[in-house]
Design a protein around this motif. Structure first.
Motif, PDB file in Angstrom:
ATOM      1  N   ASP A 187       0.828  -1.194   0.000  1.00  0.00           N
ATOM      2  CA  ASP A 187       0.000   0.000   0.000  1.00  0.00           C
ATOM      3  C   ASP A 187       0.870   1.256   0.000  1.00  0.00           C
ATOM      4  O   ASP A 187       0.625   2.201  -0.753  1.00  0.00           O
ATOM      5  CB  ASP A 187      -0.929  -0.010   1.229  1.00  0.00           C
ATOM      6  CG  ASP A 187      -1.917   1.124   1.209  1.00  0.00           C
ATOM      7  OD1 ASP A 187      -2.525   1.377   0.143  1.00  0.00           O
ATOM      8  OD2 ASP A 187      -2.083   1.771   2.272  1.00  0.00           O
ATOM      9  N   VAL A 188       1.915   1.261   0.838  1.00  0.00           N
ATOM     10  CA  VAL A 188       2.832   2.402   0.888  1.00  0.00           C
ATOM     11  C   VAL A 188       3.510   2.574  -0.467  1.00  0.00           C
ATOM     12  O   VAL A 188       3.613   3.696  -1.002  1.00  0.00           O
ATOM     13  CB  VAL A 188       3.884   2.220   2.013  1.00  0.00           C
ATOM     14  CG1 VAL A 188       5.013   3.208   1.903  1.00  0.00           C
ATOM     15  CG2 VAL A 188       3.204   2.304   3.378  1.00  0.00           C
ATOM     16  N   ALA A 189       3.981   1.490  -1.050  1.00  0.00           N
ATOM     17  CA  ALA A 189       4.666   1.564  -2.361  1.00  0.00           C
ATOM     18  C   ALA A 189       3.709   2.075  -3.446  1.00  0.00           C
ATOM     19  O   ALA A 189       4.102   2.885  -4.284  1.00  0.00           O
ATOM     20  CB  ALA A 189       5.216   0.186  -2.741  1.00  0.00           C
ATOM     21  N   THR A 190       2.483   1.623  -3.404  1.00  0.00           N
ATOM     22  CA  THR A 190       1.484   2.065  -4.389  1.00  0.00           C
ATOM     23  C   THR A 190       1.220   3.556  -4.255  1.00  0.00           C
ATOM     24  O   THR A 190       1.140   4.274  -5.263  1.00  0.00           O
ATOM     25  CB  THR A 190       0.170   1.276  -4.222  1.00  0.00           C
ATOM     26  OG1 THR A 190       0.454  -0.122  -4.340  1.00  0.00           O
ATOM     27  CG2 THR A 190      -0.854   1.672  -5.241  1.00  0.00           C
TER      28      THR A 190
ATOM     29  N   MET B 162       4.150   5.498  -5.628  1.00  0.00           N
ATOM     30  CA  MET B 162       4.166   5.482  -7.093  1.00  0.00           C
ATOM     31  C   MET B 162       3.124   6.442  -7.658  1.00  0.00           C
ATOM     32  O   MET B 162       3.324   7.067  -8.678  1.00  0.00           O
ATOM     33  CB  MET B 162       3.905   4.069  -7.612  1.00  0.00           C
ATOM     34  CG  MET B 162       5.080   3.134  -7.384  1.00  0.00           C
ATOM     35  SD  MET B 162       4.750   1.397  -7.794  1.00  0.00           S
ATOM     36  CE  MET B 162       4.192   1.502  -9.441  1.00  0.00           C
ATOM     37  N   GLY B 163       2.000   6.577  -6.956  1.00  0.00           N
ATOM     38  CA  GLY B 163       0.940   7.464  -7.388  1.00  0.00           C
ATOM     39  C   GLY B 163       1.316   8.939  -7.233  1.00  0.00           C
ATOM     40  O   GLY B 163       0.754   9.826  -7.899  1.00  0.00           O
ATOM     41  N   GLN B 164       2.260   9.236  -6.350  1.00  0.00           N
ATOM     42  CA  GLN B 164       2.681  10.618  -6.106  1.00  0.00           C
ATOM     43  C   GLN B 164       3.695  11.097  -7.135  1.00  0.00           C
ATOM     44  O   GLN B 164       3.959  12.263  -7.245  1.00  0.00           O
ATOM     45  CB  GLN B 164       3.296  10.751  -4.702  1.00  0.00           C
ATOM     46  CG  GLN B 164       2.279  10.554  -3.596  1.00  0.00           C
ATOM     47  CD  GLN B 164       2.926  10.561  -2.218  1.00  0.00           C
ATOM     48  OE1 GLN B 164       4.146  10.579  -2.095  1.00  0.00           O
ATOM     49  NE2 GLN B 164       2.099  10.509  -1.181  1.00  0.00           N
ATOM     50  N   ARG B 165       4.264  10.170  -7.886  1.00  0.00           N
ATOM     51  CA  ARG B 165       5.300  10.568  -8.861  1.00  0.00           C
ATOM     52  C   ARG B 165       4.719  11.059 -10.134  1.00  0.00           C
ATOM     53  O   ARG B 165       3.783  10.922 -10.682  1.00  0.00           O
ATOM     54  CB  ARG B 165       6.201   9.378  -9.165  1.00  0.00           C
ATOM     55  CG  ARG B 165       7.044   9.048  -7.954  1.00  0.00           C
ATOM     56  CD  ARG B 165       7.948   7.899  -8.253  1.00  0.00           C
ATOM     57  NE  ARG B 165       8.597   7.518  -7.000  1.00  0.00           N
ATOM     58  CZ  ARG B 165       9.497   6.606  -6.907  1.00  0.00           C
ATOM     59  NH1 ARG B 165       9.900   5.976  -7.963  1.00  0.00           N
ATOM     60  NH2 ARG B 165      10.032   6.319  -5.773  1.00  0.00           N
TER      61      ARG B 165
END
Length: 152
Positions: free
Chosen positions: A143-146, A149-152
């Motif tokens: 969840d943290v990784a997702t 990735m969404g913030q980039r």
């Protein structure tokens, strides 16, 4: 990314559980005398894991598999004259007798195998809890990784 999963701890718990399971004769992990071949004498015969019972003075015969699942039921045709109530009563009597027979056989086999079912159950519960915590941590990490990735 740092993970909170302790693979060594989970692996250790699994090894302990497998060690306990390997002590159970007839289990798929049993390795008597340190060999990889399973000892046929340690494997209970199907007959030993089957319960049999009768009802209505033998006019109904029932057979159950391990843990009480009904496998066969034989009803004498002469019972049809007695009505469905009598048939139902005798069937219930036969099935309950077969289930009691299976429970007694299972208890006897477990005692003969010197299985510490309490220790085995506790260890398997710990393995389950460890695995659940590990999966929860993995989901959190994903969840943290997702989100990153969404913030980039």
């Amino acid at each position: 990314m740092a993970s909170g999963i302790d693979p060594a701890g989970l692996s250790r718990s699994l090894e302990e559980a497998m060690g306990l399971l390997s002590q159970v004769p007839g289990s798929p992990t049993a390795q008597p005398d340190g060999t990889d071949e399973q000892d046929d004498r340690a494997t209970p015969a199907v007959d030993q894991m089957t319960g049999r019972g009768t009802g209505g003075n033998g006019l109904v015969e029932a057979e159950v598999s391990a843990f009480g699942a009904l496998q066969t039921l034989v009803i004498d045709p002469s019972l049809s004259r007695g009505g469905t109530g009598a048939i139902a009563e005798y069937v219930l009597e036969a099935v309950q007798a077969a289930q009691a027979d299976e429970r007694a056989r299972r208890a006897e086999l477990t005692a003969a195998a010197h299985v510490d079912t309490v220790a085995l159950s506790q260890q398997l519960a710990r393995v389950s809890e460890d695995a659940f915590r590990g999966l929860q941590q993995m989901i959190g990490d994903l969840d943290v990784a997702t989100r990153r990735m969404g913030q980039r």
